[in-house]
Design an enzyme around this catalytic site. Sequence first.
Site, short mmCIF file in Angstrom:
data_model
loop_
_atom_site.label_atom_id
_atom_site.label_comp_id
_atom_site.label_asym_id
_atom_site.label_seq_id
_atom_site.Cartn_x
_atom_site.Cartn_y
_atom_site.Cartn_z
N ASP A 1 1.90 5.57 16.95
CA ASP A 1 0.49 5.29 16.72
C ASP A 1 0.20 3.80 16.57
OD1 ASP A 1 1.95 5.49 14.32
OD2 ASP A 1 0.17 5.91 13.12
N HIS A 2 1.25 2.97 16.69
CA HIS A 2 1.07 1.52 16.66
C HIS A 2 1.53 0.85 17.96
CE1 HIS A 2 0.21 1.24 12.27
NE2 HIS A 2 0.82 2.40 12.29
N ASP B 1 1.97 -1.02 8.47
CA ASP B 1 2.19 -0.02 7.43
C ASP B 1 3.03 -0.56 6.28
OD1 ASP B 1 0.71 1.70 8.94
OD2 ASP B 1 2.37 3.00 9.54
N HIS C 1 5.40 -2.35 14.27
CA HIS C 1 6.58 -1.50 14.24
C HIS C 1 6.52 -0.48 15.38
CE1 HIS C 1 3.64 0.67 11.80
NE2 HIS C 1 4.39 1.76 11.83
N HIS D 1 8.83 0.54 5.39
CA HIS D 1 8.37 1.66 6.20
C HIS D 1 9.36 1.92 7.33
CE1 HIS D 1 5.52 4.48 7.82
NE2 HIS D 1 5.39 3.81 8.94
N HIS E 1 -3.99 1.43 8.76
CA HIS E 1 -4.64 2.74 8.61
C HIS E 1 -5.79 2.68 7.63
CE1 HIS E 1 -1.62 5.27 10.72
NE2 HIS E 1 -0.77 4.35 10.30
#
Length: 283
Positions: free
Chosen positions: A58-59, A134, A54, A110, A173
């Site tokens: 942070d991805h 996520d 996505h 998400h 995560h």
Amino acid sequence: MKVKVIPVLEDNYMYLVIEEHTREAVAVDVAVPKRLLEIVGREGVSLTTVLTTHHHWDHSRGNAELARLRPGLAVLGADERICALTRRLAHGEELRFGAIHVRCLLTPGHTTGHMSYFLWENECLDPPAVFSGDALSVAGCGSRLESTAQQMYQSLAETLGTLPPETKVFCGHEHTLANLEFAQKVEPCNDHVRAKLSWAKKRDEDDVPTVPSTLGEELLYNPFLRVAEEAVREFTGKAAPAEVLEVLCRERASFERAADPLQPQARALLALQWGLLSMPRQK
């Protein structure tokens, strides 16, 4: 198929998936490209593709730099907001990397454009794997930010929850300890939750990743996959699966705020340190 688990940032995971015969490699959720390239070099593989679950920074924040360093790199995902995207994928589309098959599974919840990736090899004794970003984590799932509770339920129960039980779950995560503490609040009499929590505490003390789990395990202790269970329904006071899930998400958010009231400020500080935010100019 070999999977390298790469912890980065505060609690994120990147992954490098290696086809061991051709030595071709695929990266999942590139946040720190230089760290990824160190491992690519050490493994002696050819990185050809990035699969992004996505668009959140942070991805996907490393995609642009990685594409600059590796011209011709394919950056794939389901959301046009993904940085440096070269091709948008569709639900059910299948890819091939040597002997590795990839089925793209759209899993909104998400985010609306969240894609999970189911990988397997034919005529191989190793179990399949799903890279769930996520959408699904060990004993939990990502916050519902953009989609409806019904969409999130379908992603978890129908799309991911029906994969083979031996499927290894590689999530985005390291939230396992907090997830299990919430799961214990939801189902205090669940022995599987209690045992997994004890195991996760030991992993945390040793600073060792808790990924992967398996889907079969998740069905025993992850409350977000257990919305039909009587204990989970009693906790939420709801019966319809999507309504149970909606209450779980709300209760989990309250649980997290109570456990770590400074979390939003801490994340903002980290973003400043990583150069993702800038301080406003003084007038």
